[in-house]
Motif scaffolding. Sequence first.
Motif, PDB file in Angstrom:
ATOM      1  N   ALA A   3      39.711  76.885  91.015  1.00  0.00           N
ATOM      2  CA  ALA A   3      38.765  75.829  90.646  1.00  0.00           C
ATOM      3  C   ALA A   3      38.942  74.616  91.552  1.00  0.00           C
ATOM      4  O   ALA A   3      39.451  73.565  91.151  1.00  0.00           O
ATOM      5  CB  ALA A   3      38.947  75.443  89.184  1.00  0.00           C
ATOM      6  N   VAL A   4      38.541  74.787  92.814  1.00  0.00           N
ATOM      7  CA  VAL A   4      38.594  73.721  93.814  1.00  0.00           C
ATOM      8  C   VAL A   4      37.266  73.742  94.557  1.00  0.00           C
ATOM      9  O   VAL A   4      36.782  74.809  94.936  1.00  0.00           O
ATOM     10  CB  VAL A   4      39.755  73.962  94.820  1.00  0.00           C
ATOM     11  CG1 VAL A   4      39.763  72.888  95.903  1.00  0.00           C
ATOM     12  CG2 VAL A   4      41.095  74.004  94.102  1.00  0.00           C
ATOM     13  N   LEU A   5      36.688  72.578  94.778  1.00  0.00           N
ATOM     14  CA  LEU A   5      35.398  72.503  95.469  1.00  0.00           C
ATOM     15  C   LEU A   5      35.603  72.619  96.974  1.00  0.00           C
ATOM     16  O   LEU A   5      36.065  71.677  97.614  1.00  0.00           O
ATOM     17  CB  LEU A   5      34.682  71.179  95.157  1.00  0.00           C
ATOM     18  CG  LEU A   5      34.470  70.817  93.682  1.00  0.00           C
ATOM     19  CD1 LEU A   5      33.586  69.572  93.583  1.00  0.00           C
ATOM     20  CD2 LEU A   5      33.856  71.975  92.909  1.00  0.00           C
ATOM     21  N   THR A   6      35.237  73.767  97.539  1.00  0.00           N
ATOM     22  CA  THR A   6      35.284  73.894  98.999  1.00  0.00           C
ATOM     23  C   THR A   6      33.998  73.347  99.614  1.00  0.00           C
ATOM     24  O   THR A   6      33.880  73.228 100.820  1.00  0.00           O
ATOM     25  CB  THR A   6      35.504  75.356  99.416  1.00  0.00           C
ATOM     26  OG1 THR A   6      34.574  76.185  98.688  1.00  0.00           O
ATOM     27  CG2 THR A   6      36.910  75.808  99.078  1.00  0.00           C
ATOM     28  N   LYS A   7      33.010  73.071  98.779  1.00  0.00           N
ATOM     29  CA  LYS A   7      31.902  72.203  99.193  1.00  0.00           C
ATOM     30  C   LYS A   7      31.394  71.497  97.937  1.00  0.00           C
ATOM     31  O   LYS A   7      31.723  71.918  96.820  1.00  0.00           O
ATOM     32  CB  LYS A   7      30.805  72.991  99.906  1.00  0.00           C
ATOM     33  CG  LYS A   7      30.096  74.009  99.050  1.00  0.00           C
ATOM     34  CD  LYS A   7      28.934  74.639  99.839  1.00  0.00           C
ATOM     35  CE  LYS A   7      27.965  75.322  98.891  1.00  0.00           C
ATOM     36  NZ  LYS A   7      26.915  76.064  99.578  1.00  0.00           N
ATOM     37  N   THR A   8      30.599  70.460  98.127  1.00  0.00           N
ATOM     38  CA  THR A   8      30.156  69.712  96.948  1.00  0.00           C
ATOM     39  C   THR A   8      29.240  70.584  96.101  1.00  0.00           C
ATOM     40  O   THR A   8      28.561  71.476  96.607  1.00  0.00           O
ATOM     41  CB  THR A   8      29.408  68.419  97.351  1.00  0.00           C
ATOM     42  OG1 THR A   8      28.443  68.742  98.347  1.00  0.00           O
ATOM     43  CG2 THR A   8      30.368  67.378  97.890  1.00  0.00           C
ATOM     44  N   LEU A   9      29.229  70.307  94.816  1.00  0.00           N
ATOM     45  CA  LEU A   9      28.388  71.088  93.902  1.00  0.00           C
ATOM     46  C   LEU A   9      26.919  70.693  94.085  1.00  0.00           C
ATOM     47  O   LEU A   9      26.612  69.549  94.427  1.00  0.00           O
ATOM     48  CB  LEU A   9      28.833  70.844  92.453  1.00  0.00           C
ATOM     49  CG  LEU A   9      30.197  71.452  92.099  1.00  0.00           C
ATOM     50  CD1 LEU A   9      30.698  70.904  90.760  1.00  0.00           C
ATOM     51  CD2 LEU A   9      30.114  72.977  92.049  1.00  0.00           C
ATOM     52  N   ASP A  10      26.043  71.647  93.805  1.00  0.00           N
ATOM     53  CA  ASP A  10      24.614  71.416  93.962  1.00  0.00           C
ATOM     54  C   ASP A  10      24.089  70.646  92.744  1.00  0.00           C
ATOM     55  O   ASP A  10      23.606  71.225  91.770  1.00  0.00           O
ATOM     56  CB  ASP A  10      23.911  72.770  94.102  1.00  0.00           C
ATOM     57  CG  ASP A  10      22.412  72.626  94.273  1.00  0.00           C
ATOM     58  OD1 ASP A  10      21.911  71.474  94.244  1.00  0.00           O
ATOM     59  OD2 ASP A  10      21.748  73.654  94.432  1.00  0.00           O
ATOM     60  N   ALA A  11      24.216  69.321  92.825  1.00  0.00           N
ATOM     61  CA  ALA A  11      23.873  68.474  91.674  1.00  0.00           C
ATOM     62  C   ALA A  11      22.367  68.467  91.387  1.00  0.00           C
ATOM     63  O   ALA A  11      21.945  68.046  90.301  1.00  0.00           O
ATOM     64  CB  ALA A  11      24.366  67.046  91.906  1.00  0.00           C
ATOM     65  N   ASP A  12      21.558  68.905  92.346  1.00  0.00           N
ATOM     66  CA  ASP A  12      20.107  68.926  92.110  1.00  0.00           C
ATOM     67  C   ASP A  12      19.674  70.119  91.266  1.00  0.00           C
ATOM     68  O   ASP A  12      18.657  70.068  90.574  1.00  0.00           O
ATOM     69  CB  ASP A  12      19.356  68.968  93.450  1.00  0.00           C
ATOM     70  CG  ASP A  12      19.593  67.699  94.257  1.00  0.00           C
ATOM     71  OD1 ASP A  12      19.801  66.640  93.630  1.00  0.00           O
ATOM     72  OD2 ASP A  12      19.609  67.781  95.499  1.00  0.00           O
ATOM     73  N   ASN A  13      20.426  71.205  91.349  1.00  0.00           N
ATOM     74  CA  ASN A  13      19.973  72.431  90.674  1.00  0.00           C
ATOM     75  C   ASN A  13      20.856  72.935  89.538  1.00  0.00           C
ATOM     76  O   ASN A  13      20.358  73.448  88.542  1.00  0.00           O
ATOM     77  CB  ASN A  13      19.795  73.541  91.711  1.00  0.00           C
ATOM     78  CG  ASN A  13      18.623  73.226  92.641  1.00  0.00           C
ATOM     79  OD1 ASN A  13      17.489  73.082  92.188  1.00  0.00           O
ATOM     80  ND2 ASN A  13      18.910  73.067  93.921  1.00  0.00           N
ATOM     81  N   ILE A  14      22.191  72.819  89.696  1.00  0.00           N
ATOM     82  CA  ILE A  14      23.074  73.384  88.667  1.00  0.00           C
ATOM     83  C   ILE A  14      22.815  72.769  87.280  1.00  0.00           C
ATOM     84  O   ILE A  14      22.722  73.503  86.293  1.00  0.00           O
ATOM     85  CB  ILE A  14      24.563  73.247  89.069  1.00  0.00           C
ATOM     86  CG1 ILE A  14      24.852  74.116  90.307  1.00  0.00           C
ATOM     87  CG2 ILE A  14      25.490  73.676  87.929  1.00  0.00           C
ATOM     88  CD1 ILE A  14      26.248  73.935  90.883  1.00  0.00           C
ATOM     89  N   PRO A  15      22.683  71.442  87.172  1.00  0.00           N
ATOM     90  CA  PRO A  15      22.468  70.873  85.830  1.00  0.00           C
ATOM     91  C   PRO A  15      21.227  71.439  85.131  1.00  0.00           C
ATOM     92  O   PRO A  15      21.241  71.666  83.920  1.00  0.00           O
ATOM     93  CB  PRO A  15      22.333  69.371  86.090  1.00  0.00           C
ATOM     94  CG  PRO A  15      23.113  69.144  87.346  1.00  0.00           C
ATOM     95  CD  PRO A  15      22.848  70.372  88.177  1.00  0.00           C
ATOM     96  N   LYS A  16      20.168  71.710  85.902  1.00  0.00           N
ATOM     97  CA  LYS A  16      18.944  72.274  85.298  1.00  0.00           C
ATOM     98  C   LYS A  16      19.198  73.682  84.787  1.00  0.00           C
ATOM     99  O   LYS A  16      18.652  74.097  83.771  1.00  0.00           O
ATOM    100  CB  LYS A  16      17.815  72.322  86.337  1.00  0.00           C
ATOM    101  CG  LYS A  16      17.221  70.960  86.634  1.00  0.00           C
ATOM    102  CD  LYS A  16      16.110  71.081  87.678  1.00  0.00           C
ATOM    103  CE  LYS A  16      15.899  69.734  88.359  1.00  0.00           C
ATOM    104  NZ  LYS A  16      15.396  69.860  89.717  1.00  0.00           N
ATOM    105  N   LYS A  17      20.018  74.418  85.522  1.00  0.00           N
ATOM    106  CA  LYS A  17      20.329  75.786  85.088  1.00  0.00           C
ATOM    107  C   LYS A  17      21.232  75.795  83.857  1.00  0.00           C
ATOM    108  O   LYS A  17      21.098  76.641  82.985  1.00  0.00           O
ATOM    109  CB  LYS A  17      20.998  76.564  86.219  1.00  0.00           C
ATOM    110  CG  LYS A  17      20.057  76.886  87.368  1.00  0.00           C
ATOM    111  CD  LYS A  17      20.793  77.648  88.461  1.00  0.00           C
ATOM    112  CE  LYS A  17      19.912  77.747  89.704  1.00  0.00           C
ATOM    113  NZ  LYS A  17      20.705  78.055  90.902  1.00  0.00           N
ATOM    114  N   LEU A  18      22.153  74.843  83.793  1.00  0.00           N
ATOM    115  CA  LEU A  18      23.105  74.842  82.675  1.00  0.00           C
ATOM    116  C   LEU A  18      22.508  74.239  81.403  1.00  0.00           C
ATOM    117  O   LEU A  18      22.910  74.594  80.300  1.00  0.00           O
ATOM    118  CB  LEU A  18      24.374  74.071  83.066  1.00  0.00           C
ATOM    119  CG  LEU A  18      25.267  74.732  84.119  1.00  0.00           C
ATOM    120  CD1 LEU A  18      26.466  73.851  84.438  1.00  0.00           C
ATOM    121  CD2 LEU A  18      25.734  76.108  83.648  1.00  0.00           C
TER     122      LEU A  18
END
Lengths: 223, 599
Positions: free
Chosen positions: B210-225
């Motif tokens: 659980a380490v971010l090797t790149k930034t999370l896709d804040a534009d899309n992941i929240p909509k999916k979750l």
Amino acid sequence: METPEKFPRISRRVLLKWFATATTAMTMGDMASISFGFTPTPGKEVPKGYGQDPDLSQYYNPGDFWPLTLTPEQRKTVTALADLILPEDHLGPAASAVRVPDFIDEWVSAPYPDQMDDAKVVIPGLKWLEDESKKRFKKDFSSLNEKQKRAICDDICWPPDAKPEFKQAANFFSRFRNIAVGAYYGTPEGWKAIGYEGNVPLMSFDGPPQEVLDKLGVTQTVK
Amino acid sequence: MPIITSDQVQPEYDVAIVGSGAGGGQMAYTLTQAGFKCVMLESGRSYNPDTETAMFQRNDQGPLGSVSTPEKMFGFWDATVNGGWSVPGEPYTQASNKEEEQFWWWRARMMGGRTNHWGRISLRNGEYDFKPYSRDGLGFDWPIGYKDVKDYYTKVEMLIGVYGTNEGLENTPDSPKGVLLPAPKGRAAELYSQKHGKKLGIPIIPIHRAVLTKTLDADNIPKKLHPKNKRAQKILAEAMRGRAACFWATPCGRGCNIRANYQSTTVHLPPALATGNLDIIPDAHVREVLIGKDGKATGVLFINKKNRSEGRVKAKIVVLAASSGETVRIMLNTKNAQSPNGLANSSGLVGKYIMDTVGASVGGHVPALENLPPHNEDGAGGSHFYAPWWLYKEQHAGKLNFARGYHIEMGGSRGMPGGRNPVPSDFVKGAYGTKFKEEARRYYGSFVGYSCRGEMIPNEGSFAEIDPTVKDDYGVPVLRWHWKWSDHELNMAVHAAQTFSALIEAMGGTVRSKKVKTGHDIIEPGGKIIHEVGGALMGADPKKSVCNKWNQTWDVKNLFLCDGTPFPSNADKNPTLTIMALAWRAADHIIEEARKGNI
């Protein structure tokens, strides 16, 4: 020395430390697999030193948590021996230039069992070194020339090869060397000396350079 | 609503959550996004990773070269606060004087608990792992299967960010395409192990952490979750934008103030607090669950550690997520007329079948790794590769003398030196002076180590109960531990030692650990791997289990256990990801049942 210890016991203990070193280096991040140089006592109260909640937002110097206890004479011996073990050369500065004697003082003054155990060997060992120096050369250890220092240290630098009369002094030398080099290689100068290049933020992690891969005969398998 | 003191408690909450680690954090996150008013009680102090994390401190900048001491078992800069196998003022006891029958109980008395320093290894249980009894007749099946948890694993991975690859290996589930973050490049010793592991049939592949090797896709992941919850989308997007990608320095065990790795305090709690629906009370040491006349939970009673006064919070639902040991302790310390043997304990099974992971390590020296050109191998602050269990077929065919699997964790990197002698004395012998320095440079990075992380089968001899006489400094009766390894675990440890020795030799190296005759020579003490689960197992039969398949206790309908306590087995997969997946699933169930008026 007042605290005789038979060599086999040291051997086991040193062995534990080898494991501690090897395992610590190997398991960054996996916190569960570190070995310790001492046996924990689960559920029991632990000795008090810096406490279980020290402020981690700052840097510390020897003497910040417990008083340093070496006398000025002992410090002179410590400095001379540490600089003999870790001299100034093409790989970097001498031990005393990176405060190794301060660290050794902190170590033998610490309130934890591992360090207290070392102190029981190191303090009498320093005295032995001075006595031996006066016996052989009628001078303080720190006043000897390098050849004279080596004459003594060659007799005690490796316990398995030491003559019976030097066994205890050899145990002292082994422990002292462990503490001194542990201190030295924690410094930026020590990092350079050993070839550690980390602790800097990077934009990307590219893995080992090609010359390393070639030397090992491997290819990078993560694309 | 924020971090509060016990005199700022609201008159009543929807849910009281005991514990702020992986399970409590996930529970608080999911419930508060759904609008539930929650209070979280944490026995440790408040903790601010933004200001308290030691990120670039060198070993020579801490006392004793920052080596481990009895007060900081994982070294001075480790994130753990007031924790370890000993916690000040909070003892526990052992039923036996024999070392092999004792349990080492690790606690961290701080906000976020053990998630602040954990290894971040995030592996999914596979299909077999939920049905172990059906496969080999030992232990217990779970009342749920992989298909019930699969989507929650995905959701958790998307929320916290997990790196790794999909390899399609047996009982080692893939994640859906696009969920995992890129795996970091292999280090020298990892690649060398991988190459030589092949000869022995050991599949060494990128690990999941659980380490971010790149930034999370804040534009899309929240909509999916949170597809139907605009507010949650906004809050989560902001939280995700506050997390930077790993900058490839500093060990994860120190915590991470750029929030590149998962810890409850940087990933779960900030967005939960941002909803305004969460109060957190630190220094609140829960003693028991409060029970109403109807037998339902009405809240919890705690000791305010600051002034040792008693406090109460009222809630419609109580969630215990305090770790196996602590959850069991709270349940057994909750005694009343209806439940004289402790809360939700009509089965008599509370405290029983506690498990840890089988640990065993072998180290070696590999000449090929000597004198490598210096290069930076800090990487993602933990392992990049591992080997999942690979002998399912041999085991199923009865060719092994133990029933379950282990995975291999490995290391051999050019880690940050300092504190201890970097070279074993038998290599440098009597060297001193420039000779020593040259030898140190030659050998640095040439030592490798392999660790077994294996499945322990639950047994009758491993459990916790209340000590009849000993209390902690706050007057709360403490746990007394019983521990036993079966031959399955001991034989597994021997197998692991032999495998690791063979691997080291295949690499042209020499083994540096002592020869192993029996499992007792090498197996780590129970609790040392800090994967304690079980103690209130979930099952299909109320007489034979404490919880149902929703982490809900059979006896007390509004009591949920959302740490590792309900695990009927402890696969080799490291429990944290499963704890979070089950907590999210239980939270969804609570939301649904509350809507229907069933709780």
